[in-house]
Design a protein around this motif. Structure first.
Motif, mmCIF file in Angstrom:
data_model
loop_
_atom_site.group_PDB
_atom_site.id
_atom_site.type_symbol
_atom_site.label_atom_id
_atom_site.label_comp_id
_atom_site.label_asym_id
_atom_site.label_seq_id
_atom_site.Cartn_x
_atom_site.Cartn_y
_atom_site.Cartn_z
ATOM 1 N N VAL A 51 1.183 -0.815 -0.428
ATOM 2 C CA VAL A 51 -0.164 0.006 0.273
ATOM 3 C C VAL A 51 0.540 1.032 0.241
ATOM 4 C CG1 VAL A 51 -1.568 1.055 1.128
ATOM 5 C CG2 VAL A 51 -1.473 -0.883 0.864
ATOM 6 N N LEU A 52 0.954 1.667 -0.975
ATOM 7 C CA LEU A 52 2.155 3.452 -1.157
ATOM 8 C C LEU A 52 0.748 4.508 -1.576
ATOM 9 C CD1 LEU A 52 4.533 4.486 -1.882
ATOM 10 C CD2 LEU A 52 3.520 4.350 -4.286
ATOM 11 N N GLU A 53 1.489 5.485 -0.110
ATOM 12 C CA GLU A 53 0.635 6.952 -0.069
ATOM 13 C C GLU A 53 1.690 7.512 -0.609
ATOM 14 O OE1 GLU A 53 -0.495 10.530 3.066
ATOM 15 O OE2 GLU A 53 0.667 8.860 3.151
ATOM 16 N N VAL A 54 1.021 8.451 -2.310
ATOM 17 C CA VAL A 54 1.277 9.606 -2.550
ATOM 18 C C VAL A 54 1.501 10.610 -1.855
ATOM 19 C CG1 VAL A 54 2.108 10.576 -5.417
ATOM 20 C CG2 VAL A 54 1.061 7.975 -4.706
ATOM 21 N N PHE A 55 1.955 11.628 -1.439
ATOM 22 C CA PHE A 55 1.555 12.792 0.022
ATOM 23 C C PHE A 55 2.471 13.950 -1.083
ATOM 24 C CE2 PHE A 55 5.380 11.445 1.320
ATOM 25 C CZ PHE A 55 6.412 12.311 1.591
ATOM 26 N N TRP A 56 2.182 14.908 -0.326
ATOM 27 C CA TRP A 56 2.923 16.115 -0.925
ATOM 28 C C TRP A 56 2.934 16.553 0.614
ATOM 29 C CZ3 TRP A 56 0.599 21.908 -1.940
ATOM 30 C CH2 TRP A 56 1.248 22.710 -1.740
ATOM 31 N N TYR A 57 3.851 17.158 1.199
ATOM 32 C CA TYR A 57 4.352 17.844 1.977
ATOM 33 C C TYR A 57 3.480 19.267 2.753
ATOM 34 C CZ TYR A 57 8.181 14.841 4.608
ATOM 35 O OH TYR A 57 8.786 13.818 4.556
ATOM 36 N N GLY A 58 3.431 19.838 1.686
ATOM 37 C CA GLY A 58 2.688 21.731 2.144
ATOM 38 C C GLY A 58 0.945 20.807 2.086
ATOM 39 N N PRO A 182 -4.361 12.815 -1.075
ATOM 40 C CA PRO A 182 -3.416 11.962 -0.595
ATOM 41 C C PRO A 182 -4.013 10.646 -1.952
ATOM 42 C CG PRO A 182 -4.684 12.629 1.103
ATOM 43 C CD PRO A 182 -4.602 13.142 0.736
ATOM 44 N N ALA A 183 -3.163 10.254 -1.770
ATOM 45 C CA ALA A 183 -3.732 8.884 -2.944
ATOM 46 C C ALA A 183 -3.649 7.498 -2.834
ATOM 47 C CB ALA A 183 -3.179 9.082 -4.431
ATOM 48 N N LEU A 184 -3.211 6.320 -2.387
ATOM 49 C CA LEU A 184 -3.716 5.022 -2.190
ATOM 50 C C LEU A 184 -2.968 4.505 -2.925
ATOM 51 C CD1 LEU A 184 -5.143 4.360 1.364
ATOM 52 C CD2 LEU A 184 -2.974 5.590 0.986
ATOM 53 N N ILE A 185 -1.971 3.898 -3.195
ATOM 54 C CA ILE A 185 -2.023 2.938 -4.642
ATOM 55 C C ILE A 185 -1.894 1.421 -3.559
ATOM 56 C CG2 ILE A 185 -0.838 1.962 -6.689
ATOM 57 C CD1 ILE A 185 -2.096 4.585 -6.610
ATOM 58 N N VAL A 186 -2.743 0.207 -4.306
ATOM 59 C CA VAL A 186 -2.687 -0.712 -3.224
ATOM 60 C C VAL A 186 -1.827 -1.874 -4.665
ATOM 61 C CG1 VAL A 186 -4.270 -2.848 -2.766
ATOM 62 C CG2 VAL A 186 -4.619 -0.397 -2.000
ATOM 63 N N ASN A 187 -1.009 -2.395 -3.743
ATOM 64 C CA ASN A 187 -0.875 -3.768 -4.900
ATOM 65 C C ASN A 187 -0.254 -2.895 -6.305
ATOM 66 O OD1 ASN A 187 0.924 -5.878 -3.910
ATOM 67 N ND2 ASN A 187 -0.494 -6.878 -4.944
ATOM 68 N N GLY A 188 0.162 -2.004 -6.634
ATOM 69 C CA GLY A 188 0.645 -1.476 -8.135
ATOM 70 C C GLY A 188 -0.718 -1.458 -9.214
#
Length: 222
Positions: A51-58, A182-188
């Motif tokens: 499970v990959l979270e794509v995020f931004w610190y800002g 934010p976005a979550l990527i599950v198992n690519g």
């Protein structure tokens, strides 16, 4: 007659439970609550469900998700699930993404991640250049020369570790078709956004559903 009813009761309970399980599976619809990527993207550890979270610190929304929702969810993850992060690299966000990779290559990402979030999200415009990030790392005990080193170009391609990571992240963001965080990527394979899922709690519920889906698919493939 009474005995017949007693015999029938367990059957009814079983049918109701099965119906509820089926409803839970149907609750999250592909194309509505999550999207399937046209092509699977390689994960870091193929032996686990990523499970990959794509995020931004800002991003204030990412900050809320990081602080109020992810910690408890992470504590409950099964051993076959691998949770990881990747900063988004949209224009204007790249310097902040460099902060994440600098911390990772310096081996302080776990210790400094929350601190970077706290500082950058408060005023993202204060961090427009790598030189603006340096004081944050030094304040946390990173030596100035060590910080500089991860940004030094090296190797045949004359590119720094951080720049190489940024390049790969940018390519991956495109492959994942990320439009917001934010976005979550599950198992690519599957993308879960806050808008599609219907809020932060549902993002994690959909992610759990997809993890179970991948787990069952792996069992059938054996």
């Amino acid at each position: 007659m009474r005995l017949s009813k007693l015999w029938f009761l367990p059957l009814m309970v079983w049918v109701l439970c099965a119906a509820q399980l089926g409803y839970a599976g149907d609750l999250w619809e592909k194309g509505r609550h999550y999207k399937e990527l046209p092509y699977p993207v390689k994960t870091e550890d193929p032996s686990k469900i990523e499970v990959l979270e794509v995020f931004w610190y800002g991003c204030p929304h990412c900050y809320e998700f990081n602080n109020d929702y992810l910690p408890k969810w992470e504590e409950q993850l099964a051993e076959d699930v691998y949770f990881t992060l990747m900063p988004a690299t949209f224009p204007g966000w790249i310097v902040h993404a460099k902060a994440y990779y600098a911390a990772k290559f310096l081996g302080v990402d776990k210790e400094i991640h929350q601190y970077l979030f706290d500082k950058i999200v408060a005023n993202p415009r204060n961090f427009k250049d790598v030189s603006d990030l340096k004081p944050l790392f030094v304040a946390k005990g990173v030596k100035s020369e060590d910080f500089d080193k991860v940004f030094e170009a090296s190797g045949f391609r004359k590119i720094s570790k951080v720049e190489e990571a940024i390049k790969k992240a940018t390519e991956k963001v495109k492959s994942l078709r990320i439009a917001g965080v934010p976005a979550l990527i599950v198992n690519g394979k599957y993308k879960v956004s806050v808008g599609d899922a219907g809020g932060f709690p549902n993002m994690l519920k959909v992610a759990n559903y997809l993890v179970d889906k991948e787990r069952e698919a792996a069992k059938k493939a054996l």
